[in-house]
Motif scaffolding. Structure first.
Motif, short mmCIF file in Angstrom:
data_model
loop_
_atom_site.label_atom_id
_atom_site.label_comp_id
_atom_site.label_asym_id
_atom_site.label_seq_id
_atom_site.Cartn_x
_atom_site.Cartn_y
_atom_site.Cartn_z
N THR A 135 -55.84 -66.20 72.16
CA THR A 135 -54.65 -65.74 71.44
C THR A 135 -54.47 -64.23 71.50
OG1 THR A 135 -55.84 -65.55 69.36
CG2 THR A 135 -54.79 -67.68 69.83
N ILE A 136 -55.38 -63.52 72.13
CA ILE A 136 -55.37 -62.06 72.17
C ILE A 136 -54.86 -61.55 73.51
CG2 ILE A 136 -56.82 -59.98 72.11
CD1 ILE A 136 -56.58 -61.22 69.38
N GLU A 137 -53.95 -60.58 73.45
CA GLU A 137 -53.50 -59.86 74.65
C GLU A 137 -53.74 -58.37 74.41
OE1 GLU A 137 -49.46 -58.75 77.11
OE2 GLU A 137 -49.44 -60.53 75.84
N LEU A 138 -54.38 -57.71 75.35
CA LEU A 138 -54.72 -56.30 75.23
C LEU A 138 -53.91 -55.47 76.22
CD1 LEU A 138 -58.60 -56.70 75.06
CD2 LEU A 138 -57.04 -56.34 73.15
N THR A 139 -53.47 -54.30 75.76
CA THR A 139 -52.71 -53.36 76.57
C THR A 139 -53.13 -51.95 76.17
OG1 THR A 139 -50.81 -54.85 76.46
CG2 THR A 139 -50.37 -52.63 77.19
N HIS A 140 -53.04 -51.01 77.08
CA HIS A 140 -53.26 -49.61 76.75
C HIS A 140 -51.96 -48.84 76.94
CE1 HIS A 140 -57.43 -50.87 77.16
NE2 HIS A 140 -57.70 -49.86 76.38
N ALA A 141 -51.61 -48.04 75.95
CA ALA A 141 -50.39 -47.25 76.00
C ALA A 141 -50.54 -46.05 75.07
CB ALA A 141 -49.18 -48.09 75.58
N GLN A 142 -49.73 -45.04 75.30
CA GLN A 142 -49.79 -43.84 74.47
C GLN A 142 -48.95 -43.96 73.20
OE1 GLN A 142 -49.10 -40.35 76.82
NE2 GLN A 142 -50.65 -40.94 78.30
N GLY A 143 -48.12 -44.96 73.14
CA GLY A 143 -47.29 -45.17 71.97
C GLY A 143 -46.56 -46.48 72.10
N GLY A 144 -45.64 -46.70 71.19
CA GLY A 144 -44.87 -47.93 71.24
C GLY A 144 -44.14 -48.16 69.93
N ARG A 145 -43.59 -49.35 69.80
CA ARG A 145 -42.79 -49.69 68.62
C ARG A 145 -43.11 -51.09 68.13
NH1 ARG A 145 -39.00 -45.77 67.91
NH2 ARG A 145 -38.61 -44.44 69.69
N ILE A 146 -42.94 -51.25 66.83
CA ILE A 146 -43.10 -52.54 66.17
C ILE A 146 -41.86 -52.72 65.30
CG2 ILE A 146 -44.48 -53.89 64.55
CD1 ILE A 146 -46.89 -52.13 65.48
N ARG A 147 -41.31 -53.95 65.29
CA ARG A 147 -40.14 -54.18 64.46
C ARG A 147 -40.20 -55.58 63.85
NH1 ARG A 147 -35.44 -54.71 69.14
NH2 ARG A 147 -36.04 -56.81 69.80
N SER A 148 -39.41 -55.73 62.78
CA SER A 148 -39.30 -57.01 62.09
C SER A 148 -37.98 -57.03 61.33
CB SER A 148 -40.46 -57.20 61.11
OG SER A 148 -40.34 -58.41 60.41
N SER A 149 -37.57 -58.19 60.88
CA SER A 149 -36.31 -58.29 60.15
C SER A 149 -36.46 -57.91 58.68
CB SER A 149 -35.76 -59.71 60.26
OG SER A 149 -36.68 -60.63 59.71
N GLY A 150 -37.64 -57.55 58.26
CA GLY A 150 -37.86 -57.15 56.87
C GLY A 150 -39.03 -56.21 56.78
N VAL A 151 -39.84 -56.40 55.75
CA VAL A 151 -41.01 -55.54 55.60
C VAL A 151 -42.07 -55.93 56.61
CG1 VAL A 151 -40.58 -55.12 53.15
CG2 VAL A 151 -42.09 -56.98 53.83
N ILE A 152 -42.88 -54.94 56.97
CA ILE A 152 -43.99 -55.15 57.89
C ILE A 152 -45.26 -54.78 57.12
CG2 ILE A 152 -45.05 -54.49 60.07
CD1 ILE A 152 -42.21 -53.60 60.99
N PRO A 153 -46.00 -55.78 56.64
CA PRO A 153 -47.25 -55.45 55.98
C PRO A 153 -48.23 -54.87 56.99
CG PRO A 153 -46.96 -57.84 56.12
CD PRO A 153 -45.74 -57.20 56.71
N ALA A 154 -49.06 -53.94 56.52
CA ALA A 154 -49.98 -53.26 57.43
C ALA A 154 -51.27 -52.90 56.72
CB ALA A 154 -49.31 -52.00 57.99
N SER A 155 -52.23 -52.52 57.52
CA SER A 155 -53.50 -51.97 57.04
C SER A 155 -53.77 -50.75 57.92
CB SER A 155 -54.61 -53.01 57.18
OG SER A 155 -55.85 -52.46 56.82
N ILE A 156 -53.78 -49.57 57.30
CA ILE A 156 -53.97 -48.31 58.02
C ILE A 156 -55.38 -47.79 57.71
CG2 ILE A 156 -53.10 -45.97 58.38
CD1 ILE A 156 -51.08 -48.12 59.18
N ASP A 157 -56.24 -47.80 58.70
CA ASP A 157 -57.65 -47.45 58.49
C ASP A 157 -58.23 -48.17 57.28
OD1 ASP A 157 -58.05 -45.88 60.74
OD2 ASP A 157 -57.57 -44.00 59.74
N GLY A 158 -57.87 -49.45 57.17
CA GLY A 158 -58.43 -50.30 56.13
C GLY A 158 -57.70 -50.30 54.81
N GLU A 159 -56.70 -49.44 54.65
CA GLU A 159 -55.96 -49.37 53.39
C GLU A 159 -54.62 -50.09 53.54
OE1 GLU A 159 -57.28 -48.19 50.61
OE2 GLU A 159 -59.08 -47.79 51.78
N PRO A 160 -54.24 -50.92 52.55
CA PRO A 160 -52.96 -51.63 52.63
C PRO A 160 -51.77 -50.66 52.68
CG PRO A 160 -54.32 -52.50 50.85
CD PRO A 160 -54.98 -51.25 51.35
N ALA A 161 -50.76 -51.03 53.46
CA ALA A 161 -49.54 -50.23 53.60
C ALA A 161 -48.38 -51.19 53.89
CB ALA A 161 -49.68 -49.22 54.72
N VAL A 162 -47.17 -50.69 53.71
CA VAL A 162 -45.97 -51.48 54.01
C VAL A 162 -44.97 -50.57 54.72
CG1 VAL A 162 -44.04 -52.78 53.04
CG2 VAL A 162 -46.30 -53.00 52.02
#
Length: 189
Positions: free
Chosen positions: A142-169
């Motif tokens: 189920t895993i796909e790996l890529t290397h890039a210097q940047g990129g984008r993530i999008r969703s139709s609403g909130v995007i829950p996240a974990s930044i260096d282990g801390e919850p974020a939205v």
């Protein structure tokens, strides 16, 4: 991060070694909508489990239990779309991770590692989660790996996240950029 900088040494030993023979380098890190992270950022509904972990740290066992039960239910309701630089189209996935060089024990590097989790069932999430603990998650189907210097993530609403282990939205869109001129750190050779 301390493991990337100093290996498996206990902190008093690492401090002594850094003071006696360390080298100053710039840590390659990244930013998610301007918010810096130094090891890893994870995005998508499965990151809600970080909220359960935080509730346990605070001694809120019932809240942690509820959050643990809620995370799998939400994991497949709203996928996120990911497009690392160089990709021409967005890919719909259950979760994504962006790993800095420090994740694999490096201080410097030319790119960020993009991890796309294309899980369709709760069993997929459980298997990858177990493999993350015991090893071999990169080899999961189920895993796909890529290397890039940047990129984008999008969703139709909130995007829950974990930044260096801390919850974020984040709301709707996240722009990821590599930061080559990160903080100065003392490393050991």
């Amino acid at each position: 991060l301390p493991h990337a900088l100093y290996g498996d040494r206990p902190w008093p030993e690492a401090l002594k070694a850094a003071l006696s023979g360390g080298r100053v380098k710039r840590l390659v890190c990244a930013e998610a909508n301007g918010r810096r992270f130094f090891v890893a950022a994870l995005f998508g509904a499965p990151t809600r489990l970080a909220g359960a972990r935080e509730a346990m740290r605070e001694g809120k066992v019932l809240t942690a239990w509820r959050r643990m039960q809620d995370a799998p239910n939400r994991s497949f309701t709203r996928p996120i779309e990911v497009r690392p630089e160089g990709d021409h189209e967005y890919t719909s996935v259950a979760a994504a991770g962006v790993l800095c060089p420090a994740y694999v024990g490096e201080v410097e590097g030319d790119a960020l590692e993009w991890v796309r989790l294309d899980a369709n069932r709760i069993g997929d999430l459980a298997r990858v989660g177990l493999r993350a603990v015991v090893g071999g998650w990169r080899d999961d189907k189920t895993i796909e790996l890529t290397h890039a210097q940047g990129g984008r993530i999008r969703s139709s609403g909130v995007i829950p996240a974990s930044i260096d282990g801390e919850p974020a939205v984040f709301v709707s869109r996240v722009k990821i950029e590599i930061v080559r001129n990160g903080p100065r750190v003392v490393t050991l050779d």
